[in-house]
Design an enzyme around this catalytic site. Structure first.
Site, PDB file in Angstrom:
ATOM      1  N   PHE A 161      -4.123 157.472  85.759  1.00 15.98           N
ATOM      2  CA  PHE A 161      -5.172 158.567  86.306  1.00 15.98           C
ATOM      3  C   PHE A 161      -4.737 158.928  87.970  1.00 15.98           C
ATOM      4  CE2 PHE A 161      -8.301 159.174  89.721  1.00 15.98           C
ATOM      5  CZ  PHE A 161      -9.020 159.891  88.934  1.00 15.98           C
ATOM      6  N   ASP A 196       3.170 157.625  91.559  1.00 11.83           N
ATOM      7  CA  ASP A 196       1.280 158.064  92.097  1.00 11.83           C
ATOM      8  C   ASP A 196       1.671 156.753  92.995  1.00 11.83           C
ATOM      9  OD1 ASP A 196      -0.726 157.761  92.650  1.00 11.83           O
ATOM     10  OD2 ASP A 196      -1.677 158.652  90.456  1.00 11.83           O
ATOM     11  N   LYS A 225      -6.047 156.760  99.618  1.00 15.49           N
ATOM     12  CA  LYS A 225      -6.712 155.945  99.675  1.00 15.49           C
ATOM     13  C   LYS A 225      -6.476 155.269 100.826  1.00 15.49           C
ATOM     14  CE  LYS A 225      -7.870 155.345  95.181  1.00 15.49           C
ATOM     15  NZ  LYS A 225      -8.921 155.435  94.426  1.00 15.49           N
TER      16      LYS A 225
HETATM   17  C1  LIG Z   1      -3.245 156.663  91.609  1.00 10.72           C
HETATM   18  C2  LIG Z   1      -4.736 157.012  91.534  1.00 10.72           C
HETATM   19  N1  LIG Z   1      -3.939 158.807  92.010  1.00 10.72           N
HETATM   20  C3  LIG Z   1      -4.662 159.792  92.003  1.00 10.72           C
HETATM   21  C4  LIG Z   1      -6.049 159.397  92.611  1.00 10.72           C
HETATM   22  C5  LIG Z   1      -6.799 160.350  93.433  1.00 10.72           C
HETATM   23  O1  LIG Z   1      -7.120 160.338  93.908  1.00 10.72           O
HETATM   24  P1  LIG Z   1      -8.566 161.468  95.071  1.00 10.72           P
HETATM   25  O2  LIG Z   1      -9.717 160.519  94.803  1.00 10.72           O
HETATM   26  O3  LIG Z   1      -8.144 160.996  96.580  1.00 10.72           O
HETATM   27  O4  LIG Z   1      -8.198 162.378  94.574  1.00 10.72           O
HETATM   28  C6  LIG Z   1      -6.911 157.921  92.802  1.00 10.72           C
HETATM   29  C7  LIG Z   1      -8.055 157.185  92.848  1.00 10.72           C
HETATM   30  O5  LIG Z   1      -8.924 156.568  92.294  1.00 10.72           O
HETATM   31  C8  LIG Z   1      -5.912 157.086  92.305  1.00 10.72           C
HETATM   32  O6  LIG Z   1      -5.867 155.812  91.623  1.00 10.72           O
END
Ligand SMILES: Cc1ncc(COP(=O)(O)O)c(C=O)c1O
Length: 408
Positions: free
Chosen positions: A144, A229, A258
């Site tokens: 994700f 990520d 986050k």
């Molecule tokens: C690993 C990862 N990358 C990206 C995101 C996306 O982040 P945002 O909701 O701040 O755009 C998330 C959100 O849960 C995530 O867990």
């Protein structure tokens, strides 16, 4: 002190259902105040918050140092744009460089934006600096990465693609934690491998540390970039500043969001000096990115994590949580074991035996907030300041929600 608001919770829910676009399905509760790891709803009922704003509220709620810094900054300067230098942004970039592998930092406002920046930088670096036609990304199934078009294209969960096709071209998905599959997917046009060090939304899957080390070696052998990520795993969530530290390697690009500013929206992309040369003035930008308020909040979060020794606390209390979940798993039919690292904790469930949505609802009724992840996990991402006693309290409530029995 709990804020008193007269309007009934049910009325607020009805109003929201009338005016909000229908892309969320919130639980029928409105929180009005928080204190440490606890949240309070409009009826002043207290909840132990093991959702943590989906792994965001790392210092808990109402941390006096963070609240004070935000209030002070709000009174001084909220926003100036990136047309001018901004002291807090430079201080934060220096701090992130000091704590990590990186030489340079780009700020934005969310995880998806940080990933968008990372993917754009990687392609531009290959095209304009290395002058190679490398534009494809090897990503993982069940990953994700967020909701912008490139981020959903990188995301290896087809249900997030539904109705948005055609996606951005160039993204291949291979099984997670499978080095041979990554190698087989790399070709002469591959630009980078892009993965989470621990899959969060995909089900709290923590691969062996050798996986990232293997990816680093593969990327070096093929002359391509490794992009991590760390939107969910970064800033101490797994007990080290960044999850890559568990593998003894460093990436070329890394993304954060986050927990970075403890609840104030911010995203960041960190990279090496060489790769940063893919950007030039005007190549990428964000109006709000790295504004004085968000950067002051992030600087304060990093300082508090250091001053309160929260990294080692996350390791210890995370072990305690995982041990308690392992123990629970051995007692309750339908549970399949504890997962995760630090305070990114998962509890496997067999969906044929346990209805996760019902468990989450019962937990909420009993005063505990948790989330789900992937096809078969309950997830807990409490604030770093949570105590062992509060972990025990949460697991007792979870047991009661699962079995109708237990100490809670
Ligand atoms: C690993 C990862 N990358 C990206 C995101 C996306 O982040 P945002 O909701 O701040 O755009 C998330 C959100 O849960 C995530 O867990």
């Amino acid at each position: 002190m709990i804020v008193q608001i007269q309007e009934a919770q049910a009325d607020v829910v009805a109003r929201a259902r009338r005016v909000m676009t229908p892309n969320y399905k919130p639980q029928p509760v409105v929180f009005v105040q928080g204190e440490g790891p606890y949240l309070y709803d409009r009826d002043q009922k207290r909840y132990l918050d093991f959702a943590g704003g989906i792994a965001v509220c790392c210092l808990g709620h109402g941390h006096p140092v963070l609240a004070g810094a935000i209030a002070d900054q709000a009174g001084k300067l909220l926003h100036v744009s990136n047309l001018y230098f901004n002291q807090n942004q430079i201080d934060l970039a220096e701090k992130l460089v000091e704590l990590s592998f990186a030489d340079r930092v780009f700020f934005c406002n969310s995880g998806a934006e940080a990933n968008e920046a990372a993917l754009k930088l990687a392609r531009r670096y290959m095209r304009l600096v290395r002058k190679e036609n490398r534009w494809k990304f090897v990503c993982a199934q069940h990953s994700f990465h967020g909701r912008t078009w490139a981020a959903i294209s990188a995301t290896g969960q087809p249900h997030y693609h539904e109705g948005f096709e055609p996606l951005v071209p160039g993204f291949t998905h291979v099984p997670y934690a499978d080095l041979a599959a990554v190698e087989a997917a790399i070709d002469d046009e591959t630009c980078a491998v892009f993965v989470e060090p621990v899959q969060g939304e995909g089900g709290v899957i923590a691969p062996e540390p050798a996986y990232l080390a293997g990816l680093r070696a593969l990327c070096d052998r093929h002359g391509i970039l490794l992009i991590l990520d760390e939107v969910q795993t970064g800033v101490g969530r797994t007990g080290t500043w960044f999850a890559y530290e568990h593998s003894g390697i460093t990436p070329d690009i890394l993304t954060l969001a986050k927990g970075l500013a403890g609840g104030v929206p911010i995203g960041a992309m960190l990279c090496t000096e060489a790769v940063s040369q893919g950007f030039a003035p005007g190549a990428h930008a964000s109006t709000f990115g790295g504004n004085p308020l968000a950067c002051r909040a992030a600087l304060t979060v990093l300082k508090v994590i250091e001053q309160e020794g929260l990294l080692s606390h996350v390791q210890r209390v995370g072990e305690h949580l995982r041990a308690a979940l392992t123990d629970l798993s051995a007692r309750v039919p339908g549970l399949t074991g504890a997962r995760g690292r630090g305070l990114l904790a998962g509890l496997g469930v067999d969906p044929k035996i346990i209805d996760r949505a019902a468990v989450i609802e019962r937990c909420r009724q009993l005063g505990l907030l948790i989330t789900q992840a992937g096809p078969d996990a309950l997830r807990m991402t409490p604030p770093y300041i949570v105590s062992r006693h509060q972990v025990d309290e949460a697991v007792a409530i979870l047991e009661r929600a699962l079995t109708g029995k237990g100490a809670a």
